[in-house]
Design a protein around this motif. Sequence first.
Motif, mmCIF file in Angstrom:
data_model
loop_
_atom_site.group_PDB
_atom_site.id
_atom_site.type_symbol
_atom_site.label_atom_id
_atom_site.label_comp_id
_atom_site.label_asym_id
_atom_site.label_seq_id
_atom_site.Cartn_x
_atom_site.Cartn_y
_atom_site.Cartn_z
ATOM 1 N N THR A 1 16.200 10.117 -17.120
ATOM 2 C CA THR A 1 15.475 11.190 -17.776
ATOM 3 C C THR A 1 14.019 10.835 -18.034
ATOM 4 O OG1 THR A 1 16.002 10.399 -20.004
ATOM 5 C CG2 THR A 1 17.576 11.919 -18.974
ATOM 6 N N GLU A 2 13.628 9.603 -17.708
ATOM 7 C CA GLU A 2 12.270 9.168 -17.984
ATOM 8 C C GLU A 2 11.401 9.309 -16.746
ATOM 9 O OE1 GLU A 2 13.206 8.309 -21.945
ATOM 10 O OE2 GLU A 2 11.278 8.397 -20.919
ATOM 11 N N SER A 3 10.106 9.442 -16.985
ATOM 12 C CA SER A 3 9.194 9.609 -15.861
ATOM 13 C C SER A 3 8.917 8.286 -15.155
ATOM 14 C CB SER A 3 7.879 10.217 -16.331
ATOM 15 O OG SER A 3 7.281 9.387 -17.312
ATOM 16 N N THR A 4 9.107 7.163 -15.834
ATOM 17 C CA THR A 4 8.927 5.854 -15.199
ATOM 18 C C THR A 4 10.036 4.919 -15.626
ATOM 19 O OG1 THR A 4 7.661 4.831 -16.979
ATOM 20 C CG2 THR A 4 6.423 6.126 -15.370
ATOM 21 N N CYS A 5 10.141 3.798 -14.919
ATOM 22 C CA CYS A 5 11.131 2.779 -15.274
ATOM 23 C C CYS A 5 10.669 1.944 -16.447
ATOM 24 C CB CYS A 5 11.352 1.830 -14.093
ATOM 25 S SG CYS A 5 12.395 2.481 -12.820
ATOM 26 N N THR B 1 0.831 -1.208 0.000
ATOM 27 C CA THR B 1 0.000 0.000 0.000
ATOM 28 C C THR B 1 0.862 1.253 0.000
ATOM 29 O OG1 THR B 1 -1.763 -1.147 1.186
ATOM 30 C CG2 THR B 1 -1.784 1.270 1.269
ATOM 31 N N LEU B 2 1.917 1.244 0.818
ATOM 32 C CA LEU B 2 2.784 2.421 0.939
ATOM 33 C C LEU B 2 3.495 2.751 -0.365
ATOM 34 C CD1 LEU B 2 4.358 1.776 4.460
ATOM 35 C CD2 LEU B 2 2.668 3.523 3.861
ATOM 36 N N ILE B 3 3.839 1.726 -1.148
ATOM 37 C CA ILE B 3 4.537 1.958 -2.411
ATOM 38 C C ILE B 3 3.734 2.877 -3.319
ATOM 39 C CG2 ILE B 3 5.246 0.831 -4.577
ATOM 40 C CD1 ILE B 3 6.075 -1.598 -2.862
ATOM 41 N N LEU B 4 2.409 2.761 -3.284
ATOM 42 C CA LEU B 4 1.546 3.560 -4.159
ATOM 43 C C LEU B 4 0.950 4.777 -3.447
ATOM 44 C CD1 LEU B 4 -0.375 0.658 -5.974
ATOM 45 C CD2 LEU B 4 1.741 1.810 -6.676
ATOM 46 N N HIS B 5 1.278 4.955 -2.179
ATOM 47 C CA HIS B 5 0.731 6.063 -1.391
ATOM 48 C C HIS B 5 1.451 7.365 -1.736
ATOM 49 C CE1 HIS B 5 -0.153 8.461 2.251
ATOM 50 N NE2 HIS B 5 -1.267 7.746 2.293
ATOM 51 N N ARG C 1 8.733 5.300 -9.052
ATOM 52 C CA ARG C 1 9.799 5.935 -8.268
ATOM 53 C C ARG C 1 10.464 4.902 -7.352
ATOM 54 N NH1 ARG C 1 6.845 9.695 -6.026
ATOM 55 N NH2 ARG C 1 7.320 11.230 -7.630
ATOM 56 N N VAL C 2 9.635 4.101 -6.686
ATOM 57 C CA VAL C 2 10.152 3.075 -5.782
ATOM 58 C C VAL C 2 10.866 1.974 -6.566
ATOM 59 C CG1 VAL C 2 9.506 1.290 -4.119
ATOM 60 C CG2 VAL C 2 8.424 3.550 -4.011
ATOM 61 N N VAL D 1 9.255 4.578 1.524
ATOM 62 C CA VAL D 1 9.676 3.283 0.981
ATOM 63 C C VAL D 1 10.895 3.473 0.075
ATOM 64 C CG1 VAL D 1 9.004 1.288 -0.412
ATOM 65 C CG2 VAL D 1 7.350 2.332 1.144
ATOM 66 N N LYS D 2 10.877 4.511 -0.739
ATOM 67 C CA LYS D 2 12.023 4.794 -1.618
ATOM 68 C C LYS D 2 13.295 4.958 -0.785
ATOM 69 C CE LYS D 2 13.789 8.252 -4.903
ATOM 70 N NZ LYS D 2 14.891 8.794 -4.106
ATOM 71 N N LYS D 3 13.209 5.755 0.264
ATOM 72 C CA LYS D 3 14.374 5.959 1.126
ATOM 73 C C LYS D 3 14.796 4.648 1.782
ATOM 74 C CE LYS D 3 16.405 8.966 1.805
ATOM 75 N NZ LYS D 3 17.693 9.356 1.187
ATOM 76 N N LEU D 4 13.825 3.858 2.201
ATOM 77 C CA LEU D 4 14.128 2.595 2.856
ATOM 78 C C LEU D 4 14.890 1.655 1.929
ATOM 79 C CD1 LEU D 4 13.782 0.904 5.427
ATOM 80 C CD2 LEU D 4 11.568 0.143 4.542
ATOM 81 N N VAL D 5 14.433 1.530 0.671
ATOM 82 C CA VAL D 5 15.135 0.618 -0.241
ATOM 83 C C VAL D 5 16.514 1.156 -0.615
ATOM 84 C CG1 VAL D 5 13.016 -0.393 -1.156
ATOM 85 C CG2 VAL D 5 14.085 1.489 -2.390
ATOM 86 N N GLU D 6 16.722 2.446 -0.464
ATOM 87 C CA GLU D 6 18.035 3.021 -0.746
ATOM 88 C C GLU D 6 19.065 2.698 0.338
ATOM 89 O OE1 GLU D 6 16.540 6.962 -3.286
ATOM 90 O OE2 GLU D 6 17.102 7.173 -1.173
ATOM 91 N N VAL D 7 18.589 2.303 1.533
ATOM 92 C CA VAL D 7 19.517 2.086 2.652
ATOM 93 C C VAL D 7 19.531 0.649 3.176
ATOM 94 C CG1 VAL D 7 19.388 4.507 3.372
ATOM 95 C CG2 VAL D 7 17.849 2.830 4.429
#
Length: 199
Positions: free
Chosen positions: A183-187, A82-86, A128-129, A93-99
Amino acid sequence: RRTNSFEGSSSSKPKNVVLEQWKLSEDRKQWSLNDVMGNTTAFAQDTTGTHFLQACLDEAKQGANGAEIINVYDELTANMSTLILHNTGNWSVKKLVEVVGADQLEHFFHNHIVGRTPTLAYHVHGARVLKAALIRAAELKTETLINVALVLLTAFGARSLESYSPAQSEQFMDWCTGAKSATESTCSCTLKSVAQTVP
């Protein structure tokens, strides 16, 4: 000093008491991850709380406090999908996967990414995630993480895992973390490009 509970009337969304205490606190700089454990999901879903949580995760990484990072991961994992899409939770979540370390990232891919790649790749927050997770996988460079990243290609019609050579695997990781995807808006464009380009 800080409790793990919610309060609120039937006419309003219940408020997390610890989050409200933090918001009203005059000494926010004195708060730490330990003070909000048990309430990290509420912080992740709050517009100011998510910034605090991200800063705490950065501090934990700089202080080489892997145990704190693992504790946050373990606590958020029940609500991760749920948080991934929140709209604010995705930043935590993005920060968490970075660390996180390799074990947690492998768990993250297997439990929250694999099977959901198309949905995430075309969702502004999910993409983003997804991109952050792929970049972290490239940094950690474990065989399992690279294999999991290649599995994601199958969602876009790529060939089976065994058909990729080690050089192609590395090329994939370069594409996922290189200038083009940045440079892209999505992966999704990167994943599709690899699926179409790798023989």
